[in-house]
Motif scaffolding. Structure first.
Motif, PDB file in Angstrom:
ATOM      1  N   CYS A 198       0.843  -1.193   0.000  1.00  0.00           N
ATOM      2  CA  CYS A 198       0.000   0.000   0.000  1.00  0.00           C
ATOM      3  C   CYS A 198       0.882   1.248   0.000  1.00  0.00           C
ATOM      4  O   CYS A 198       1.742   1.416   0.861  1.00  0.00           O
ATOM      5  N   GLN A 199       0.656   2.135  -0.957  1.00  0.00           N
ATOM      6  CA  GLN A 199       1.473   3.337  -1.066  1.00  0.00           C
ATOM      7  C   GLN A 199       0.919   4.459  -0.190  1.00  0.00           C
ATOM      8  O   GLN A 199      -0.300   4.647  -0.104  1.00  0.00           O
ATOM      9  N   VAL A 200       1.820   5.196   0.447  1.00  0.00           N
ATOM     10  CA  VAL A 200       1.444   6.332   1.282  1.00  0.00           C
ATOM     11  C   VAL A 200       1.646   7.614   0.478  1.00  0.00           C
ATOM     12  O   VAL A 200       2.747   7.882  -0.021  1.00  0.00           O
ATOM     13  N   ILE A 201       0.575   8.385   0.344  1.00  0.00           N
ATOM     14  CA  ILE A 201       0.605   9.649  -0.394  1.00  0.00           C
ATOM     15  C   ILE A 201       0.325  10.780   0.596  1.00  0.00           C
ATOM     16  O   ILE A 201      -0.633  10.711   1.374  1.00  0.00           O
ATOM     17  N   ALA A 202       1.148  11.815   0.572  1.00  0.00           N
ATOM     18  CA  ALA A 202       0.934  12.987   1.414  1.00  0.00           C
ATOM     19  C   ALA A 202       0.280  14.093   0.594  1.00  0.00           C
ATOM     20  O   ALA A 202       0.557  14.244  -0.594  1.00  0.00           O
ATOM     21  N   ALA A 203      -0.593  14.867   1.236  1.00  0.00           N
ATOM     22  CA  ALA A 203      -1.316  15.946   0.572  1.00  0.00           C
ATOM     23  C   ALA A 203      -1.057  17.249   1.306  1.00  0.00           C
ATOM     24  O   ALA A 203      -1.174  17.318   2.531  1.00  0.00           O
ATOM     25  N   GLU A 204      -0.723  18.292   0.540  1.00  0.00           N
ATOM     26  CA  GLU A 204      -0.252  19.537   1.160  1.00  0.00           C
ATOM     27  C   GLU A 204      -0.812  20.757   0.423  1.00  0.00           C
ATOM     28  O   GLU A 204      -0.998  20.715  -0.796  1.00  0.00           O
ATOM     29  N   PRO A 205      -1.065  21.863   1.128  1.00  0.00           N
ATOM     30  CA  PRO A 205      -1.503  23.087   0.444  1.00  0.00           C
ATOM     31  C   PRO A 205      -0.379  23.692  -0.395  1.00  0.00           C
ATOM     32  O   PRO A 205       0.787  23.673   0.006  1.00  0.00           O
ATOM     33  N   ASP A 206      -0.739  24.248  -1.550  1.00  0.00           N
ATOM     34  CA  ASP A 206       0.238  24.955  -2.379  1.00  0.00           C
ATOM     35  C   ASP A 206       0.943  26.062  -1.606  1.00  0.00           C
ATOM     36  O   ASP A 206       2.141  26.316  -1.802  1.00  0.00           O
ATOM     37  N   GLN A 207       0.192  26.752  -0.748  1.00  0.00           N
ATOM     38  CA  GLN A 207       0.715  27.932  -0.065  1.00  0.00           C
ATOM     39  C   GLN A 207       1.537  27.582   1.185  1.00  0.00           C
ATOM     40  O   GLN A 207       2.041  28.478   1.853  1.00  0.00           O
ATOM     41  N   ASP A 209       3.873  24.568   1.035  1.00  0.00           N
ATOM     42  CA  ASP A 209       4.334  23.334   0.388  1.00  0.00           C
ATOM     43  C   ASP A 209       5.776  22.980   0.705  1.00  0.00           C
ATOM     44  O   ASP A 209       6.481  22.409  -0.125  1.00  0.00           O
ATOM     45  N   ASP A 210       6.223  23.294   1.924  1.00  0.00           N
ATOM     46  CA  ASP A 210       7.618  23.015   2.266  1.00  0.00           C
ATOM     47  C   ASP A 210       7.920  21.521   2.281  1.00  0.00           C
ATOM     48  O   ASP A 210       9.038  21.113   1.949  1.00  0.00           O
ATOM     49  N   ALA A 211       6.956  20.671   2.648  1.00  0.00           N
ATOM     50  CA  ALA A 211       7.201  19.227   2.617  1.00  0.00           C
ATOM     51  C   ALA A 211       7.377  18.746   1.173  1.00  0.00           C
ATOM     52  O   ALA A 211       8.260  17.929   0.885  1.00  0.00           O
ATOM     53  N   TYR A 212       6.562  19.265   0.262  1.00  0.00           N
ATOM     54  CA  TYR A 212       6.694  18.920  -1.152  1.00  0.00           C
ATOM     55  C   TYR A 212       8.074  19.317  -1.667  1.00  0.00           C
ATOM     56  O   TYR A 212       8.764  18.530  -2.332  1.00  0.00           O
ATOM     57  N   ARG A 213       8.503  20.546  -1.352  1.00  0.00           N
ATOM     58  CA  ARG A 213       9.801  21.010  -1.832  1.00  0.00           C
ATOM     59  C   ARG A 213      10.938  20.241  -1.161  1.00  0.00           C
ATOM     60  O   ARG A 213      11.959  19.946  -1.792  1.00  0.00           O
ATOM     61  N   SER A 214      10.761  19.881   0.098  1.00  0.00           N
ATOM     62  CA  SER A 214      11.757  19.057   0.790  1.00  0.00           C
ATOM     63  C   SER A 214      11.874  17.689   0.124  1.00  0.00           C
ATOM     64  O   SER A 214      12.978  17.169  -0.113  1.00  0.00           O
ATOM     65  N   PHE A 215      10.721  17.106  -0.180  1.00  0.00           N
ATOM     66  CA  PHE A 215      10.660  15.784  -0.794  1.00  0.00           C
ATOM     67  C   PHE A 215      11.391  15.781  -2.138  1.00  0.00           C
ATOM     68  O   PHE A 215      12.145  14.847  -2.452  1.00  0.00           O
ATOM     69  N   LYS A 216      11.201  16.831  -2.927  1.00  0.00           N
ATOM     70  CA  LYS A 216      11.838  16.915  -4.232  1.00  0.00           C
ATOM     71  C   LYS A 216      13.328  17.237  -4.125  1.00  0.00           C
ATOM     72  O   LYS A 216      14.138  16.770  -4.932  1.00  0.00           O
ATOM     73  N   ALA A 217      13.704  18.015  -3.104  1.00  0.00           N
ATOM     74  CA  ALA A 217      15.103  18.429  -2.945  1.00  0.00           C
ATOM     75  C   ALA A 217      15.954  17.380  -2.240  1.00  0.00           C
ATOM     76  O   ALA A 217      17.179  17.372  -2.384  1.00  0.00           O
ATOM     77  N   SER A 246      11.039  10.703   3.858  1.00  0.00           N
ATOM     78  CA  SER A 246      12.062  10.469   2.840  1.00  0.00           C
ATOM     79  C   SER A 246      12.235   9.000   2.501  1.00  0.00           C
ATOM     80  O   SER A 246      12.663   8.652   1.395  1.00  0.00           O
ATOM     81  N   ASN A 247      11.892   8.117   3.412  1.00  0.00           N
ATOM     82  CA  ASN A 247      12.094   6.689   3.180  1.00  0.00           C
ATOM     83  C   ASN A 247      10.853   5.923   2.739  1.00  0.00           C
ATOM     84  O   ASN A 247      10.977   4.847   2.136  1.00  0.00           O
ATOM     85  N   HIS A 248       9.662   6.449   3.041  1.00  0.00           N
ATOM     86  CA  HIS A 248       8.463   5.639   2.826  1.00  0.00           C
ATOM     87  C   HIS A 248       7.346   6.304   2.030  1.00  0.00           C
ATOM     88  O   HIS A 248       6.474   5.586   1.524  1.00  0.00           O
ATOM     89  N   VAL A 249       7.326   7.623   1.933  1.00  0.00           N
ATOM     90  CA  VAL A 249       6.253   8.281   1.182  1.00  0.00           C
ATOM     91  C   VAL A 249       6.504   8.111  -0.319  1.00  0.00           C
ATOM     92  O   VAL A 249       7.616   8.326  -0.808  1.00  0.00           O
ATOM     93  N   SER A 250       5.459   7.740  -1.055  1.00  0.00           N
ATOM     94  CA  SER A 250       5.598   7.528  -2.499  1.00  0.00           C
ATOM     95  C   SER A 250       5.531   8.823  -3.284  1.00  0.00           C
ATOM     96  O   SER A 250       6.226   8.991  -4.297  1.00  0.00           O
ATOM     97  N   GLU A 251       4.668   9.752  -2.843  1.00  0.00           N
ATOM     98  CA  GLU A 251       4.502  11.007  -3.563  1.00  0.00           C
ATOM     99  C   GLU A 251       3.836  12.032  -2.646  1.00  0.00           C
ATOM    100  O   GLU A 251       3.131  11.666  -1.704  1.00  0.00           O
ATOM    101  N   ILE A 252       4.098  13.309  -2.913  1.00  0.00           N
ATOM    102  CA  ILE A 252       3.393  14.394  -2.252  1.00  0.00           C
ATOM    103  C   ILE A 252       2.692  15.211  -3.334  1.00  0.00           C
ATOM    104  O   ILE A 252       3.335  15.690  -4.277  1.00  0.00           O
TER     105      ILE A 252
END
Length: 316
Positions: A198-207, A209-217, A246-252
């Protein structure tokens, strides 16, 4: 840094079961048809304090020995963790001191006070919150129960996805909001052992989005004072939650404030449950990324339902 384990989650579930609700899982034919997915909503807004955070808070409070508990507990929070820690502390009969942003919803402040929590207000920034809290803890000596970067809290939050998997008979995805990452970390902790497919997906507001940017960086990027209607998702990741993300989330996935409001209205109307803007972010991202979820069985954690009914985001 201690990384909580699956066994810690199981121990937490045994510890908190007498004090929390096994919340129901709901579905909506309309929302399933709209998204092309089969969605199972875990309604943590039905917890007595109105949010999933009662799980981690209760695990921390009832895990204290008597000597530690005598001085009570303390924390900083935008609202739901403060409410839930106050609730758990009241159950155990110990004091609770919380630092909250002055801009926190009045409904959340009222809930803290209803459970005898003592509030010290701060400015709406991570820096002000942590500086004010340091003074409060020095004065009270209470055990610091961090809103999310605490192994006891993460183990407690992991009990939610354990119940969800038992109630839904297998899922392809679990989607939950992300701010500091406590719920997402608990979800990763549990599913990595219980349902690794089962994949874990995180959902974040655009305004915010530091977790999204952290995940990509590939490293933590922290914003000090983001602004979004999803007031429960304003805090940055920390070292412990980053480990799980960083180890288990599939996508944000992210969604804009207007998209979050639209999703919130849809769930209020068709699922017929009260939920706060932060809880609508997963649905907003599913609607925004239909190809990712079409034909799948998707668990969505409705994290909380503490809203100011006189200040709903679609009311001017």
């Amino acid at each position: 840094m201690y990384i909580p384990t699956y066994e810690d989650m199981l121990a937490a579930h045994r510890r908190i079961e007498p004090h929390i609700r096994r919340t129901p899982v709901r579905s909506s034919d309309y929302l399933n048809e709209l998204t092309g997915a089969e969605i199972f909503f875990k309604c943590e807004n039905f917890q007595e304090p109105g949010a999933f955070k009662v799980r981690g808070a209760t695990n921390a409070v009832f895990g204290l020995d008597d000597e530690q508990a005598e001085k009570g507990v303390a924390t900083h929070s935008s609202g739901n963790h403060a409410s839930c820690l106050s609730y758990a502390a009241k159950l155990r009969g110990i004091p609770c001191n919380v630092v909250m942003p002055r801009t926190a919803p009045q409904a959340k402040k009222d809930t803290v006070r209803r459970y005898d929590g003592h509030i010290t207000e701060c400015e709406p920034s991570t820096t002000s919150r942590e500086e004010t809290f340091a003074k409060v803890q020095a004065e009270t000596g209470g055990d610091f129960v961090h809103p999310y970067n605490d192994p006891r809290v993460i183990a407690g939050q992991g009990t939610c996805s354990r119940e969800l998997m038992e109630q839904s008979d297998g899922l392809d995805f679990v989607v939950a909001p992300i701010g500091g990452g406590g719920m997402i970390s608990g979800t990763c902790l549990t599913l990595a052992t219980l349902a690794p497919e089962c994949q874990v997906i995180a959902a974040e507001p655009d305004q915010a989005d530091d977790a999204y940017r952290s995940f990509k960086a590939g490293h933590i990027i922290a914003d000090d004072a983001p602004k979004t209607i999803a007031d429960g998702l304003l805090v940055p990741l920390k070292d412990l939650t980053w480990h799980f993300v960083s180890n288990h989330v599939s996508e944000i996935f992210t969604a804009s404030d207007p998209e979050i409001i639209d999703a919130m209205k849809l769930i209020w109307k068709h699922l017929r449950v009260v939920m706060e803007p932060s809880s609508a972010v997963p649905m907003a991202t599913i609607l925004k990324n239909p190809d990712a979820f079409k034909g799948k069985r998707v668990g969505v954690i409705i994290t909380g339902g503490n809203v100011d009914l006189d200040k709903l985001p679609w009311i001017q």
